[in-house]
Write an enzyme that holds these catalytic residues in place. Sequence first.
Site, PDB file in Angstrom:
ATOM      1  CE  LYS A 221      38.104 -55.885  70.118  1.00  0.00           C
ATOM      2  NZ  LYS A 221      38.320 -55.888  68.678  1.00  0.00           N
TER       3      LYS A 221
HETATM    4  P1  NAD Z   1      40.442 -66.844  66.915  1.00  0.00           P
HETATM    5  O1  NAD Z   1      40.136 -67.030  68.350  1.00  0.00           O
HETATM    6  O2  NAD Z   1      39.556 -67.446  65.882  1.00  0.00           O
HETATM    7  O3  NAD Z   1      41.938 -67.366  66.609  1.00  0.00           O
HETATM    8  C1  NAD Z   1      43.069 -67.022  67.346  1.00  0.00           C
HETATM    9  C2  NAD Z   1      44.158 -68.007  66.957  1.00  0.00           C
HETATM   10  O4  NAD Z   1      45.390 -67.634  67.597  1.00  0.00           O
HETATM   11  C3  NAD Z   1      43.879 -69.439  67.394  1.00  0.00           C
HETATM   12  O5  NAD Z   1      44.260 -70.315  66.350  1.00  0.00           O
HETATM   13  C4  NAD Z   1      44.785 -69.625  68.596  1.00  0.00           C
HETATM   14  O6  NAD Z   1      45.125 -70.987  68.816  1.00  0.00           O
HETATM   15  C5  NAD Z   1      45.962 -68.810  68.145  1.00  0.00           C
HETATM   16  N1  NAD Z   1      46.909 -68.453  69.192  1.00  0.00           N
HETATM   17  C6  NAD Z   1      46.686 -67.982  70.439  1.00  0.00           C
HETATM   18  N2  NAD Z   1      47.849 -67.797  71.084  1.00  0.00           N
HETATM   19  C7  NAD Z   1      48.833 -68.161  70.223  1.00  0.00           C
HETATM   20  C8  NAD Z   1      50.241 -68.197  70.295  1.00  0.00           C
HETATM   21  N3  NAD Z   1      50.883 -67.821  71.387  1.00  0.00           N
HETATM   22  N4  NAD Z   1      50.930 -68.624  69.192  1.00  0.00           N
HETATM   23  C9  NAD Z   1      50.294 -69.001  68.084  1.00  0.00           C
HETATM   24  N5  NAD Z   1      48.959 -68.982  67.963  1.00  0.00           N
HETATM   25  C10 NAD Z   1      48.239 -68.569  69.019  1.00  0.00           C
HETATM   26  O7  NAD Z   1      40.583 -65.272  66.708  1.00  0.00           O
HETATM   27  P2  NAD Z   1      40.527 -64.454  65.344  1.00  0.00           P
HETATM   28  O8  NAD Z   1      39.166 -63.938  65.180  1.00  0.00           O
HETATM   29  O9  NAD Z   1      41.184 -65.225  64.269  1.00  0.00           O
HETATM   30  O10 NAD Z   1      41.429 -63.194  65.729  1.00  0.00           O
HETATM   31  C11 NAD Z   1      42.868 -63.226  65.667  1.00  0.00           C
HETATM   32  C12 NAD Z   1      43.400 -61.810  65.775  1.00  0.00           C
HETATM   33  O11 NAD Z   1      42.831 -61.019  64.734  1.00  0.00           O
HETATM   34  C13 NAD Z   1      43.043 -61.083  67.082  1.00  0.00           C
HETATM   35  O12 NAD Z   1      44.099 -60.201  67.406  1.00  0.00           O
HETATM   36  C14 NAD Z   1      41.815 -60.281  66.709  1.00  0.00           C
HETATM   37  O13 NAD Z   1      41.618 -59.153  67.548  1.00  0.00           O
HETATM   38  C15 NAD Z   1      42.199 -59.887  65.299  1.00  0.00           C
HETATM   39  N6  NAD Z   1      41.060 -59.500  64.459  1.00  0.00           N
HETATM   40  C16 NAD Z   1      40.021 -60.361  64.243  1.00  0.00           C
HETATM   41  C17 NAD Z   1      38.982 -59.965  63.426  1.00  0.00           C
HETATM   42  C18 NAD Z   1      37.853 -60.900  63.083  1.00  0.00           C
HETATM   43  O14 NAD Z   1      37.020 -60.539  62.255  1.00  0.00           O
HETATM   44  N7  NAD Z   1      37.788 -62.106  63.631  1.00  0.00           N
HETATM   45  C19 NAD Z   1      38.969 -58.678  62.868  1.00  0.00           C
HETATM   46  C20 NAD Z   1      40.047 -57.829  63.096  1.00  0.00           C
HETATM   47  C21 NAD Z   1      41.090 -58.256  63.905  1.00  0.00           C
END
Ligand code: NAD
Length: 432
Positions: free
Chosen positions: A93
């Site tokens: 990471k």
């Molecule tokens: P992103 O940045 O696109 O979205 C994150 C979202 O969370 C945003 O809408 C943000 O406003 C919201 N957020 C932040 N703090 C918040 C809170 N306190 N309450 C409510 N909403 C809140 O990120 P993403 O790619 O969607 O990733 C989200 C999660 O999924 C992370 O933990 C990431 O590690 C995990 N993840 C992502 C992927 C991927 O392919 N993008 C793969 C595996 C895991």
Amino acid sequence: MGFLENTQKLIDEAAKIAQIPGDILARLQKPDKVLEFEVNGLPAWRVQHNNALGPYKGGIRFHPESSLEEVKALASLMTWKTSLMGLPYGGAKGAVRVDPRKLSEQELEEISRGYVQAIWKEIGPQKDVPAPDVGTNDKIMDWMVDEYAKLLEQSGEAAPAALLQARAGFTGKSLGKGGSQGREIATAYGGYIILREFLKLVPSLAWNKEQAKLGTILHERPTVAIQGFGNVGSNLAKLLFDSGFAILAISDSKGALFEEQGIDINKVIDVKEKTGIIDRAKCYAVSPHSEPCRRFDGEALLELPVDILIPAALEEQITGNNASKVGTRAVLEMANGPTTLEADKILAERGIEVLPDILANGGGVVGSYFEWVQSLEQKYWTKEEVLNKIAQKMSEAFAAVVETKKKYNTTWRTAAYIRAIARVAGAMKKAG
Ligand code: NAD
């Protein structure tokens, strides 16, 4: 207890059950390599946790609260996730402590390129393959690919070969620059498949029929609340909405919505695309008689008595402080590490099923794997082909966890960790 300590405890617990020898466990508890550096004066890291099964694999996060501890925990989660998904990858990471929303386009590009300049000798298609994560996207990956190709050329690689190698060295690229069809929704789609498999095991959702009466509405469809409306949360919301689930609540960092009859997710996505926030979606009413979406807060979202709660934002959202108030009977962890260990124990005592992150959100890295294969072999698969391949991998991983869960009579999370750790430990033993 912090996120890293939480993760280490989970590994300890599962390793004990899987009878992993102490010397191997000691190696699994710490990363192989930690790269700590600065990009434009900002703290940045790449942590390579373990590569017993193949090249290190993991996203790069741009977030104002990123820390080395967090990156170490997330790198370790990647090792377990790639193992559980049956992929030929290890775990890594990266992060830069920065708020990308406060950067100009030029600054964002400089930081993306600077990050690659700092680590380029340590990455590559057979070594360590980065991808997007929170705060990064396909545009950032494209800049990184371009920078990496330039650096390869400067070190003597011929231009076409450098570009091919660079493209195979990153996933989550844009479609025009060697990305894969379906990668954008891969994580959400994988979560959808896991949820579908889970619901086959509990077909009636009978547990929640009495609870289903929310306000004045009796829902005949499974009800859902989703925390986080970014890449993962919004794509999963759309998939679930389009296949008939009732999404009663959603939230992002700026606001939250609740609609007892179910939110029209396509409308919210439309509003978010235009305004950048979900809050403004309160301007529409779902039916002529209903009030427009009311403001309510993110904490209340966790307490709603829905069938499925989906944390899809950041880590440590369900904690010792709020776990006893969580209203759902099943949690699909789409974020990484959204439930603390303390909360996990409380949810288990309360009989709440938790489908853990390394299983539920594994679709992203599975999608990345298929992008990597296409880049390495210069192949092209359609969206349908990619999604079918992802569905197959997710269903296999789900079946493996079900089998392990039965064998050891344990939680979903512990079963997933046992499975994942045993595969990595097996490879380490074989390699001596
Ligand atoms: P992103 O940045 O696109 O979205 C994150 C979202 O969370 C945003 O809408 C943000 O406003 C919201 N957020 C932040 N703090 C918040 C809170 N306190 N309450 C409510 N909403 C809140 O990120 P993403 O790619 O969607 O990733 C989200 C999660 O999924 C992370 O933990 C990431 O590690 C995990 N993840 C992502 C992927 C991927 O392919 N993008 C793969 C595996 C895991």
